[in-house]
Write an enzyme that holds these catalytic residues in place. Structure first.
Site, PDB file in Angstrom:
ATOM      1  N   TYR A   1      -1.426 -77.806  24.989  1.00  0.00           N
ATOM      2  CA  TYR A   1      -2.393 -76.711  24.904  1.00  0.00           C
ATOM      3  C   TYR A   1      -3.644 -77.002  25.727  1.00  0.00           C
ATOM      4  O   TYR A   1      -4.141 -78.129  25.756  1.00  0.00           O
ATOM      5  CB  TYR A   1      -2.797 -76.468  23.437  1.00  0.00           C
ATOM      6  CG  TYR A   1      -3.846 -75.367  23.307  1.00  0.00           C
ATOM      7  CD1 TYR A   1      -3.479 -74.035  23.197  1.00  0.00           C
ATOM      8  CD2 TYR A   1      -5.216 -75.671  23.339  1.00  0.00           C
ATOM      9  CE1 TYR A   1      -4.429 -73.024  23.116  1.00  0.00           C
ATOM     10  CE2 TYR A   1      -6.173 -74.659  23.261  1.00  0.00           C
ATOM     11  CZ  TYR A   1      -5.777 -73.352  23.144  1.00  0.00           C
ATOM     12  OH  TYR A   1      -6.718 -72.357  23.069  1.00  0.00           O
TER      13      TYR A   1
ATOM     14  N   GLU B   1      -3.416 -39.086  38.998  1.00  0.00           N
ATOM     15  CA  GLU B   1      -4.076 -40.073  39.863  1.00  0.00           C
ATOM     16  C   GLU B   1      -4.534 -41.292  39.060  1.00  0.00           C
ATOM     17  O   GLU B   1      -4.414 -42.437  39.502  1.00  0.00           O
ATOM     18  CB  GLU B   1      -5.283 -39.441  40.557  1.00  0.00           C
ATOM     19  CG  GLU B   1      -4.904 -38.361  41.556  1.00  0.00           C
ATOM     20  CD  GLU B   1      -6.126 -37.560  41.991  1.00  0.00           C
ATOM     21  OE1 GLU B   1      -6.871 -38.057  42.839  1.00  0.00           O
ATOM     22  OE2 GLU B   1      -6.329 -36.450  41.474  1.00  0.00           O
TER      23      GLU B   1
ATOM     24  N   ASN C   1      -3.557 -74.153  17.400  1.00  0.00           N
ATOM     25  CA  ASN C   1      -2.661 -74.000  18.553  1.00  0.00           C
ATOM     26  C   ASN C   1      -1.344 -73.323  18.176  1.00  0.00           C
ATOM     27  O   ASN C   1      -0.868 -72.438  18.882  1.00  0.00           O
ATOM     28  CB  ASN C   1      -2.382 -75.357  19.196  1.00  0.00           C
ATOM     29  CG  ASN C   1      -3.649 -75.984  19.765  1.00  0.00           C
ATOM     30  OD1 ASN C   1      -4.708 -75.358  19.751  1.00  0.00           O
ATOM     31  ND2 ASN C   1      -3.551 -77.215  20.243  1.00  0.00           N
TER      32      ASN C   1
ATOM     33  N   SER D   1     -13.817 -66.272  20.863  1.00  0.00           N
ATOM     34  CA  SER D   1     -12.828 -65.266  21.276  1.00  0.00           C
ATOM     35  C   SER D   1     -12.629 -64.158  20.258  1.00  0.00           C
ATOM     36  O   SER D   1     -11.738 -63.325  20.413  1.00  0.00           O
ATOM     37  CB  SER D   1     -11.484 -65.956  21.547  1.00  0.00           C
ATOM     38  OG  SER D   1     -11.060 -66.669  20.406  1.00  0.00           O
TER      39      SER D   1
ATOM     40  N   THR E   1      13.805 -38.462  51.951  1.00  0.00           N
ATOM     41  CA  THR E   1      13.732 -39.878  52.324  1.00  0.00           C
ATOM     42  C   THR E   1      12.677 -39.920  53.426  1.00  0.00           C
ATOM     43  O   THR E   1      12.570 -38.970  54.209  1.00  0.00           O
ATOM     44  CB  THR E   1      15.075 -40.433  52.854  1.00  0.00           C
ATOM     45  OG1 THR E   1      15.418 -39.741  54.050  1.00  0.00           O
ATOM     46  CG2 THR E   1      16.199 -40.259  51.834  1.00  0.00           C
ATOM     47  N   HIS E   2      11.907 -40.980  53.453  1.00  0.00           N
ATOM     48  CA  HIS E   2      10.777 -41.093  54.398  1.00  0.00           C
ATOM     49  C   HIS E   2       9.812 -39.920  54.254  1.00  0.00           C
ATOM     50  O   HIS E   2       9.120 -39.562  55.204  1.00  0.00           O
ATOM     51  CB  HIS E   2      11.272 -41.183  55.850  1.00  0.00           C
ATOM     52  CG  HIS E   2      12.369 -42.177  56.046  1.00  0.00           C
ATOM     53  ND1 HIS E   2      12.156 -43.499  56.353  1.00  0.00           N
ATOM     54  CD2 HIS E   2      13.722 -42.044  55.925  1.00  0.00           C
ATOM     55  CE1 HIS E   2      13.303 -44.134  56.439  1.00  0.00           C
ATOM     56  NE2 HIS E   2      14.274 -43.277  56.174  1.00  0.00           N
TER      57      HIS E   2
ATOM     58  N   LYS F   1     -11.512 -25.924  42.981  1.00  0.00           N
ATOM     59  CA  LYS F   1     -10.618 -27.067  42.789  1.00  0.00           C
ATOM     60  C   LYS F   1      -9.985 -27.162  41.421  1.00  0.00           C
ATOM     61  O   LYS F   1     -10.604 -26.878  40.402  1.00  0.00           O
ATOM     62  CB  LYS F   1     -11.377 -28.364  43.061  1.00  0.00           C
ATOM     63  CG  LYS F   1     -11.773 -28.522  44.515  1.00  0.00           C
ATOM     64  CD  LYS F   1     -10.635 -29.005  45.366  1.00  0.00           C
ATOM     65  CE  LYS F   1     -10.575 -30.506  45.249  1.00  0.00           C
ATOM     66  NZ  LYS F   1      -9.677 -31.119  46.180  1.00  0.00           N
TER      67      LYS F   1
ATOM     68  N   SER G   1     -13.879 -29.688  40.117  1.00  0.00           N
ATOM     69  CA  SER G   1     -14.808 -30.411  40.973  1.00  0.00           C
ATOM     70  C   SER G   1     -16.224 -29.982  40.638  1.00  0.00           C
ATOM     71  O   SER G   1     -16.462 -28.835  40.259  1.00  0.00           O
ATOM     72  CB  SER G   1     -14.496 -30.106  42.442  1.00  0.00           C
ATOM     73  OG  SER G   1     -15.636 -30.364  43.250  1.00  0.00           O
TER      74      SER G   1
ATOM     75  N   ASN H   1      -7.770 -30.283  40.054  1.00  0.00           N
ATOM     76  CA  ASN H   1      -7.292 -31.583  40.527  1.00  0.00           C
ATOM     77  C   ASN H   1      -6.326 -32.264  39.560  1.00  0.00           C
ATOM     78  O   ASN H   1      -6.492 -32.174  38.343  1.00  0.00           O
ATOM     79  CB  ASN H   1      -8.488 -32.515  40.770  1.00  0.00           C
ATOM     80  CG  ASN H   1      -9.368 -32.037  41.915  1.00  0.00           C
ATOM     81  OD1 ASN H   1      -8.870 -31.446  42.876  1.00  0.00           O
ATOM     82  ND2 ASN H   1     -10.660 -32.278  41.810  1.00  0.00           N
TER      83      ASN H   1
ATOM     84  N   GLN I   1      -6.542 -69.311  26.102  1.00  0.00           N
ATOM     85  CA  GLN I   1      -7.231 -68.277  25.340  1.00  0.00           C
ATOM     86  C   GLN I   1      -7.380 -66.978  26.145  1.00  0.00           C
ATOM     87  O   GLN I   1      -7.504 -65.898  25.580  1.00  0.00           O
ATOM     88  CB  GLN I   1      -8.613 -68.803  24.918  1.00  0.00           C
ATOM     89  CG  GLN I   1      -9.450 -67.812  24.142  1.00  0.00           C
ATOM     90  CD  GLN I   1     -10.633 -68.486  23.474  1.00  0.00           C
ATOM     91  OE1 GLN I   1     -10.469 -69.214  22.498  1.00  0.00           O
ATOM     92  NE2 GLN I   1     -11.818 -68.277  24.009  1.00  0.00           N
TER      93      GLN I   1
ATOM     94  N   LYS J   1      -4.732 -63.403  25.962  1.00  0.00           N
ATOM     95  CA  LYS J   1      -4.647 -62.211  25.103  1.00  0.00           C
ATOM     96  C   LYS J   1      -5.338 -60.993  25.705  1.00  0.00           C
ATOM     97  O   LYS J   1      -4.789 -59.893  25.662  1.00  0.00           O
ATOM     98  CB  LYS J   1      -5.209 -62.537  23.721  1.00  0.00           C
ATOM     99  CG  LYS J   1      -4.238 -63.397  22.914  1.00  0.00           C
ATOM    100  CD  LYS J   1      -4.812 -63.949  21.648  1.00  0.00           C
ATOM    101  CE  LYS J   1      -5.792 -65.063  21.879  1.00  0.00           C
ATOM    102  NZ  LYS J   1      -5.247 -66.241  22.604  1.00  0.00           N
TER     103      LYS J   1
HETATM  104  N1  ARG Z   1      -8.871 -69.045  20.278  1.00  0.00           N
HETATM  105  C1  ARG Z   1      -7.914 -70.009  20.681  1.00  0.00           C
HETATM  106  C2  ARG Z   1      -6.910 -69.388  21.659  1.00  0.00           C
HETATM  107  O1  ARG Z   1      -6.829 -68.226  21.729  1.00  0.00           O
HETATM  108  C3  ARG Z   1      -7.170 -70.529  19.493  1.00  0.00           C
HETATM  109  C4  ARG Z   1      -6.650 -71.920  19.686  1.00  0.00           C
HETATM  110  C5  ARG Z   1      -7.785 -72.878  19.775  1.00  0.00           C
HETATM  111  N2  ARG Z   1      -7.311 -74.222  19.840  1.00  0.00           N
HETATM  112  C6  ARG Z   1      -8.106 -75.206  20.205  1.00  0.00           C
HETATM  113  N3  ARG Z   1      -7.583 -76.378  20.238  1.00  0.00           N
HETATM  114  N4  ARG Z   1      -9.339 -75.038  20.532  1.00  0.00           N
HETATM  115  O2  ARG Z   1      -6.211 -70.079  22.371  1.00  0.00           O
END
Ligand code: ARG
Length: 465
Positions: free
Chosen positions: A324, A297, A117, A30, A162-163, A290, A284, A292, A329, A332
């Site tokens: 966990y 948008e 974790n 990751s 409205t509408h 044009k 365009s 735009n 993962q 993020k």
């Molecule tokens: N890269 C992992 C995550 O974002 C970190 C935690 C990993 N923990 C594990 N037990 N493999 O969740």
């Protein structure tokens, strides 16, 4: 017993004899996503190491070395002297690997009483403690731009809809203040999310704490959290704070998408209420004439991403067994994308609106022709003692008379014709039918009368302080 493998940069090499399959390893890695948590990861490790020494778990001398080296790594990463290793598993392994590579054995003590974790839960929260205030500032600046414009256009009449049908005259300032009010609540929602996530998960371990005498209060304090989290299992298992932030951001983007829809309409030849700056327009490739509103948008379109990210996060959590799971993962990438999308959209939106020119003449002209003054005529009768339902019917009949006589507004109808519908109509009605007067007369709190609007603008400005 076999010595632990040193070759792959993984923290769990001791357990598995075979090296991971290359593609499979890359699939679960990751670092390309959580690399952006590098500084937070280091900040967390420095606090953790100091606490370990404070509790006598590692020697003071080792803690000093760790701190110095972690600070050096942070500096090198910030300056670009050190790059992330794209083959590392994640940011936690990378930093720990870097530390051990440089310090040897002293680097090997830093993970005592800690798991990735609780480490990742910490990094993510630290990152949001930095990013949410930045997003709130973007919102504040956008609100300020809207309020400045609103103040300048507190008396610029335009149709309210409205509408998508002309309804009653309002002012451009009033319309923009409606937008600003929505963004003000968005700031509040982000503040609420921040308030709730402001607890330190470090010291939760993998899911169940540690036998080592960790001082979680000290770490929470060092890292600037209000307090440590209450329950270790909850700390590593839940991502409700990410969902909450993503939800608040989704609402921001849905708001922007609606404002942008108004702008797209206003920029059309049919409305022509707004002329976007050339620097915030595109052309365009085939149609030479044009100009735009692509930026409006695109912001509208990008709200699809943030809605999608929210759904991703909710789906990720649904049915996930405690505590966990690696599924987490995926959290993020979704939230980072929402944060980035909202931040840039807010900046582009306010640049676009601040540089636009408004066509006050067109807006005023659009206030005539749709009988936007009919409600005023009805309320005129109510003020003269007529029950509202009767007044509504009377004004509706007046509108029908006007249409039948080919008139474009009630003001064009002679008094004698009006009085055929009600003797309560008198000459003073005509002044009230002007769009400016109609707006000025709606002084109820929350209404568009310029004086009342200035009060709303002031109130919103006060909330920004
Ligand atoms: N890269 C992992 C995550 O974002 C970190 C935690 C990993 N923990 C594990 N037990 N493999 O969740």
């Amino acid at each position: 017993m076999k010595e632990p493998e040193k070759t792959p940069q993984v923290l769990w090499a001791g357990r598995l004899e075979e090296k991971p399959d290359t593609e499979a390893f890359a699939f679960q890695a990751s670092i390309t996503v959580d690399g952006r948590l590098a500084q937070e990861d280091i900040t967390g490790s420095r606090a953790h190491a100091a606490m370990l020494a404070g509790q006598g778990i590692i020697p003071e001398e080792t803690a000093r070395k760790l701190d110095k080296e972690l600070a050096a790594i942070a500096g090198e990463l910030a300056s670009g002297a050190l790059g992330l290793d794209p083959n590392a598993e994640d940011i936690h392994s990378f930093i720990e690997g870097e530390l051990t590579g440089r310090l040897g054995d002293p680097g090997r003590v830093v993970h005592a009483g800690r798991s990735r974790n609780d480490q990742v839960a910490l990094d993510f929260r630290l990152y949001l403690k930095k990013t949410i205030p930045a997003l709130r500032s973007e919102l504040a600046e956008t609100i300020t731009v809207l309020l400045d414009l609103a103040e300048a256009h507190a008396e610029t009449v335009m149709p309210g809809y409205t509408h998508l049908q002309r309804a009653q005259p309002v002012t451009l300032g009033y319309h923009l203040t409606a937008w600003a009010s929505a963004l003000d609540r968005d700031r509040g929602r982000l503040a609420d999310a921040l308030e709730r996530l402001d607890e330190c998960p470090l010291g939760s371990g993998a899911l169940a704490g540690s036998t080592l005498p960790l001082d979680r209060d000290a770490v929470a304090k060092t890292l600037g959290f209000k307090r440590p989290t209450l329950n270790a299992m909850d700390s590593v298992a839940d991502r409700d704070f990410a969902v909450e932030t993503a939800a608040a951001i989704s609402i921001v983007m849905i708001h922007l998408s609606r404002f942008c829809e108004d702008i797209v309409l206003w920029a059309s030849e049919e409305f022509k209420f707004i002329e976007l700056a050339e620097s915030y327009s595109t052309g365009s490739s085939i149609m030479p004439q044009k100009k735009n509103p692509d930026f409006a948008e695109l912001i509208r379109g990008k709200s699809g991403r943030t809605t999608g990210n929210l759904v991703t996060l909710l789906t990720l959590l649904k049915g996930l067994p405690y505590a966990y799971d690696k599924d987490l993962q995926e959290d993020k990438e979704a939230l980072f994308d929402s944060i980035d999308t909202a931040a840039v959209s807010l900046r582009i939106f306010r640049g676009m609106i601040a540089s636009a020119a408004f066509n006050a003449q067109r807006m005023k002209v659009a206030c005539t022709g749709g009988f936007l003054e009919a409600t005023d005529a009805a309320e005129y009768l109510v003020r003269k003692g007529m029950p509202f339902r009767t007044a509504h019917e009377t004004a509706a009949l007046v509108v029908r008379d006007c249409i039948a006589a080919g008139r474009r507004s009630i003001a064009e109808q002679p008094l004698e014709n009006l009085r055929e519908r009600s003797p309560l109509f008198e000459k003073d009605l005509y002044a009230e039918l002007e769009p400016e007067a109609s707006v000025k007369n709606r002084k109820t709190s929350g209404g568009p009368a310029p004086k009342e609007l200035h009060r709303q603008i002031e109130e919103l400005r006060l909330r920004l302080r």
